[in-house]
Design an enzyme around this catalytic site. Structure first.
Site, PDB file in Angstrom:
ATOM      1  N   SER A 154       0.859  -1.187   0.000  1.00 44.79           N
ATOM      2  CA  SER A 154       0.000   0.000   0.000  1.00 44.79           C
ATOM      3  C   SER A 154       0.891   1.231   0.000  1.00 44.79           C
ATOM      4  O   SER A 154       2.005   1.207   0.538  1.00 44.79           O
ATOM      5  CB  SER A 154      -0.876   0.029   1.256  1.00 44.79           C
ATOM      6  OG  SER A 154      -1.495   1.297   1.374  1.00 44.79           O
ATOM      7  N   TYR A 167      -1.972  -0.776  10.147  1.00 42.59           N
ATOM      8  CA  TYR A 167      -2.006  -1.146   8.725  1.00 42.59           C
ATOM      9  C   TYR A 167      -0.798  -0.554   7.992  1.00 42.59           C
ATOM     10  O   TYR A 167      -0.145  -1.249   7.217  1.00 42.59           O
ATOM     11  CB  TYR A 167      -3.321  -0.634   8.127  1.00 42.59           C
ATOM     12  CG  TYR A 167      -3.509  -0.896   6.655  1.00 42.59           C
ATOM     13  CD1 TYR A 167      -3.869  -2.167   6.200  1.00 42.59           C
ATOM     14  CD2 TYR A 167      -3.364   0.121   5.716  1.00 42.59           C
ATOM     15  CE1 TYR A 167      -4.072  -2.403   4.841  1.00 42.59           C
ATOM     16  CE2 TYR A 167      -3.567  -0.105   4.363  1.00 42.59           C
ATOM     17  CZ  TYR A 167      -3.919  -1.365   3.932  1.00 42.59           C
ATOM     18  OH  TYR A 167      -4.108  -1.607   2.593  1.00 42.59           O
TER      19      TYR A 167
END
Ligand SMILES: NC(=O)c1ccc[n+]([C@@H]2O[C@H](COP(=O)([O-])OP(=O)(O)OC[C@H]3O[C@@H](n4cnc5c(N)ncnc54)[C@H](O)[C@@H]3O)[C@@H](O)[C@H]2O)c1
Length: 270
Positions: A154, A167
């Site tokens: 990501s 995350y």
């Protein structure tokens, strides 16, 4: 004449999390270039729908149920896929996601962050998202001297997004592990790369980005405002990067890289 650089008709591709929004589009993209595709995930209904979509477009695909957090389940899936489709040469790791209590609420101190939520997010994105599948599917690739592994990281793995603490850290670890494995397997014929998507509306982030009436949430509007292209990504826009990295001809000298597909989000501060 040279064969098409992006032809994947000699490849068997596993897309873990192919039941999801981004993984599903990646599975379609690979099948579109001729790869035999195994869509792997926990939800048989969604898996069957993905396979039907691919087949109706003329591609070859099967669904295989597996839990990415369970080594035994992955090993069984690998055996069944290889018996049905042949040796796996492409692995796309597209399982992952966040959970709300692993994100710091506005004004909440870091010391209150739930350790259980942190561990879950790390387990899902790092252990189920990369470590176990690379161990299980990577072993055969190394033995055969051929493979391309594509980990979905990501953009927040490069620079942490505000409040999205666990995350972002887990995806940073995904990028780091990608580089480690690239070096580890560089002379074994196995390439390992990552793709870092920016913002693509999917199930796991829909409520973060959109209000019930379809308009942007404050966070959604902030993100669009910071994206030079002024929009979210369409899941199909990840197809090109996946096909390129999967192709043994198109990206034969590319390993250990993190390809960012984010409409320019990470290229600017304002
Ligand atoms: N959507 C985005 O904007 C975005 C941005 C950056 C990175 N990503 C990453 O892309 C990947 C795909 O995300 P998505 O947006 O398509 O989400 P998604 O929730 O639609 O897809 C994830 C899929 O993984 C499956 N899955 C979860 N746990 C699993 C397990 N233990 N075993 C097997 N399957 C499991 C889910 O059932 C789901 O089908 C994730 O790693 C996510 O972190 C997404």
């Amino acid at each position: 004449m040279e064969r098409n650089l992006f032809d994947l008709s000699e490849e068997t591709a596993v897309v873990l999390g192919g039941t999801g929004v981004l993984g599903g589009e990646m599975a379609k993209a690979l099948a579109g270039q001729g790869a035999r595709v195994a869509v792997v995930g926990r939800n048989a209904e969604r898996g069957a729908a993905r396979v039907a979509e691919i087949k109706s477009a003329g591609g070859q695909a099967v669904f295989q149920k597996a839990d990415a957090l369970d080594r035994r389940s992955l090993t069984d899936a690998c055996k069944r896929i290889e018996a049905e489709l042949g040796p796996v040469s492409v692995l796309v790791n597209a399982t992952g996601g966040n959970r709300p209590d692993a994100t710091l609420p506005p004004g909440s101190p870091f010391s209150r962050l739930s350790l259980e939520a942190w561990r879950d997010v790390f387990d899902l994105n790092l252990i189920g998202g990369v470590l176990l599948p690379c161990q299980v599917f990577g072993e055969g690739m190394v033995d055969r001297g051929k493979g391309s592994i594509i980990n979905i990281a990501s953009m927040s793995g490069m620079t942490p997004l505000s409040r999205v603490v666990a995350y972002s850290a887990a995806k940073a670890a995904v990028i780091n592990l990608t580089k480690f494995l690239a070096r580890e397997w560089a002379t074994s014929g196995v390439r390992v790369n990552a793709i870092s998507p920016g913002f693509f509306p999917a199930e796991q982030n829909r409520t973060l980005l959109f209000r019930d009436d379809g308009g942007y949430t404050e966070r959604g509007a902030q993100i669009i405002g910071h994206t030079p292209m002024g929009r979210f990504g369409e899941p199909a826009e990840l197809g090109g990067a996946v096909i390129w990295l999967a192709s043994p001809r198109a990206s034969s000298f590319v390993t250990g890289q993190n390809i960012v597909v984010d409409g320019g989000f990470s290229s600017t501060t304002i």
